[in-house]
Design a protein around this motif. Structure first.
Motif, short mmCIF file in Angstrom:
data_model
loop_
_atom_site.label_atom_id
_atom_site.label_comp_id
_atom_site.label_asym_id
_atom_site.label_seq_id
_atom_site.Cartn_x
_atom_site.Cartn_y
_atom_site.Cartn_z
N MET A 1 0.84 -1.19 0.00
CA MET A 1 0.00 0.00 0.00
C MET A 1 0.89 1.25 0.00
SD MET A 1 -3.32 0.88 0.21
CE MET A 1 -4.06 -0.61 0.86
N LEU A 2 0.57 2.16 -0.90
CA LEU A 2 1.33 3.40 -0.98
C LEU A 2 0.71 4.46 -0.09
CD1 LEU A 2 1.85 3.72 -4.85
CD2 LEU A 2 3.57 3.10 -3.16
N LEU A 3 1.56 5.29 0.48
CA LEU A 3 1.11 6.49 1.17
C LEU A 3 1.47 7.65 0.25
CD1 LEU A 3 -0.13 7.69 3.74
CD2 LEU A 3 2.20 7.96 4.61
N ILE A 4 0.45 8.25 -0.34
CA ILE A 4 0.66 9.29 -1.35
C ILE A 4 0.40 10.65 -0.73
CG2 ILE A 4 -0.13 10.19 -3.56
CD1 ILE A 4 -0.87 7.31 -4.33
N PRO B 1 -0.50 13.67 3.21
CA PRO B 1 -0.41 12.22 3.06
C PRO B 1 -1.76 11.53 3.23
CG PRO B 1 1.21 13.04 4.64
CD PRO B 1 0.30 14.18 4.33
N ARG B 2 -2.08 10.67 2.25
CA ARG B 2 -3.34 9.91 2.29
C ARG B 2 -3.07 8.51 1.76
NH1 ARG B 2 -4.51 14.11 4.45
NH2 ARG B 2 -6.46 15.25 4.34
N ASP B 3 -3.98 7.60 2.07
CA ASP B 3 -3.87 6.22 1.64
C ASP B 3 -4.06 6.11 0.13
OD1 ASP B 3 -4.06 3.34 3.09
OD2 ASP B 3 -5.13 3.37 1.17
N GLU B 4 -3.38 5.17 -0.48
CA GLU B 4 -3.44 4.95 -1.93
C GLU B 4 -4.87 4.74 -2.43
OE1 GLU B 4 -1.29 1.45 -2.94
OE2 GLU B 4 -1.95 1.44 -5.02
N THR B 5 -5.74 4.18 -1.60
CA THR B 5 -7.11 3.88 -2.02
C THR B 5 -7.92 5.14 -2.33
OG1 THR B 5 -7.86 3.79 0.28
CG2 THR B 5 -7.20 1.70 -0.75
N GLU B 6 -7.44 6.31 -1.91
CA GLU B 6 -8.14 7.57 -2.20
C GLU B 6 -7.81 8.12 -3.59
OE1 GLU B 6 -7.86 10.59 0.76
OE2 GLU B 6 -8.26 9.21 2.42
N PHE B 7 -6.88 7.48 -4.30
CA PHE B 7 -6.37 8.03 -5.55
C PHE B 7 -6.67 7.09 -6.72
CE2 PHE B 7 -3.88 9.69 -2.09
CZ PHE B 7 -3.66 11.01 -2.43
N HIS B 8 -6.64 7.66 -7.91
CA HIS B 8 -6.72 6.87 -9.13
C HIS B 8 -5.56 7.24 -10.05
CE1 HIS B 8 -10.92 5.92 -8.01
NE2 HIS B 8 -10.63 4.80 -8.64
N TYR B 9 -5.05 6.22 -10.69
CA TYR B 9 -3.94 6.38 -11.63
C TYR B 9 -4.47 6.93 -12.95
CZ TYR B 9 -0.13 4.79 -14.67
OH TYR B 9 0.89 4.72 -15.58
N VAL C 1 9.83 -0.20 -10.32
CA VAL C 1 10.35 -1.45 -9.76
C VAL C 1 10.13 -1.50 -8.26
CG1 VAL C 1 12.41 -2.89 -9.46
CG2 VAL C 1 12.04 -1.63 -11.60
N SER C 2 10.55 -0.45 -7.57
CA SER C 2 10.49 -0.44 -6.10
C SER C 2 9.24 0.26 -5.56
CB SER C 2 11.73 0.26 -5.55
OG SER C 2 11.72 1.63 -5.92
N TYR C 3 8.49 0.94 -6.42
CA TYR C 3 7.32 1.74 -6.03
C TYR C 3 7.69 2.95 -5.18
CZ TYR C 3 4.03 -1.60 -7.95
OH TYR C 3 3.31 -2.39 -8.82
N ASP C 4 8.96 3.28 -5.07
CA ASP C 4 9.37 4.47 -4.31
C ASP C 4 8.85 5.72 -5.01
OD1 ASP C 4 10.69 3.04 -2.38
OD2 ASP C 4 12.65 3.23 -3.35
N ILE C 5 8.21 6.59 -4.26
CA ILE C 5 7.74 7.87 -4.79
C ILE C 5 8.89 8.85 -4.66
CG2 ILE C 5 6.08 9.74 -4.53
CD1 ILE C 5 4.14 7.62 -3.37
N GLN C 6 9.40 9.30 -5.81
CA GLN C 6 10.58 10.16 -5.81
C GLN C 6 10.22 11.64 -5.79
OE1 GLN C 6 12.41 8.58 -9.34
NE2 GLN C 6 13.35 6.88 -8.22
N ALA C 7 9.07 11.99 -6.34
CA ALA C 7 8.64 13.39 -6.35
C ALA C 7 7.15 13.46 -6.64
CB ALA C 7 9.41 14.19 -7.39
N ILE C 8 6.52 14.47 -6.10
CA ILE C 8 5.12 14.79 -6.42
C ILE C 8 5.10 16.27 -6.77
CG2 ILE C 8 2.80 15.07 -5.48
CD1 ILE C 8 3.27 12.51 -3.88
N TYR C 9 4.51 16.60 -7.92
CA TYR C 9 4.53 17.99 -8.38
C TYR C 9 3.23 18.29 -9.12
CZ TYR C 9 6.36 15.55 -12.49
OH TYR C 9 6.54 14.68 -13.53
#
Ligand SMILES: [Zn+2]
Length: 109
Positions: A1-4, A11-19, A74-82
């Motif tokens: 589970m991602l924390l976006i 910060p919110r749970d991944e389930t609140e977002f859509h790709y 690959v790692s699902y690491d979030i590197q930046a949000i803009y």
């Protein structure tokens, strides 16, 4: 589970977002000038990057705003949000080249 981390809500749970797919895919300047193949490539062809990938996301159950995320596929690491409209961090020149690549030949004459 991602924390976006939404740029508006925090910060919110991944389930609140859509790709929303690949970021920085520019709409063609003159779509009527495109061949069927060029139009199909604009509509359906996307990068399949292994590593850092710029994506669009929407906070669908929160502020309902779109934003961009640079995420390692690959790692699902979030590197930046803009925010939308801002260049991909560290790749300002590549964004310009991506836009030019989707422009039909001769459209800039
Ligand atoms: Zn939000």
């Amino acid at each position: 589970m991602l924390l976006i981390s939404c740029p508006n809500c925090g910060p919110r749970d991944e389930t609140e977002f859509h790709y929303g797919g690949q970021a920085h895919v520019a709409y063609p300047e003159n779509p009527d000038a495109l061949t069927d193949r060029q139009w199909a490539e604009y509509l359906f062809y996307r990068d399949n990057t292994k590593g850092a990938f710029a994506e669009r996301w929407v906070h669908s159950t929160g502020c309902r705003q779109w934003f961009n995320m640079l995420r390692d596929t690959v790692s699902y690491d979030i590197q930046a949000i803009y925010k939308m409209g801002e260049p991909r961090p560290g790749m300002e020149r590549a964004v310009v080249n991506t836009t030019a690549a989707t422009t039909p030949e001769g459209a800039r004459k």
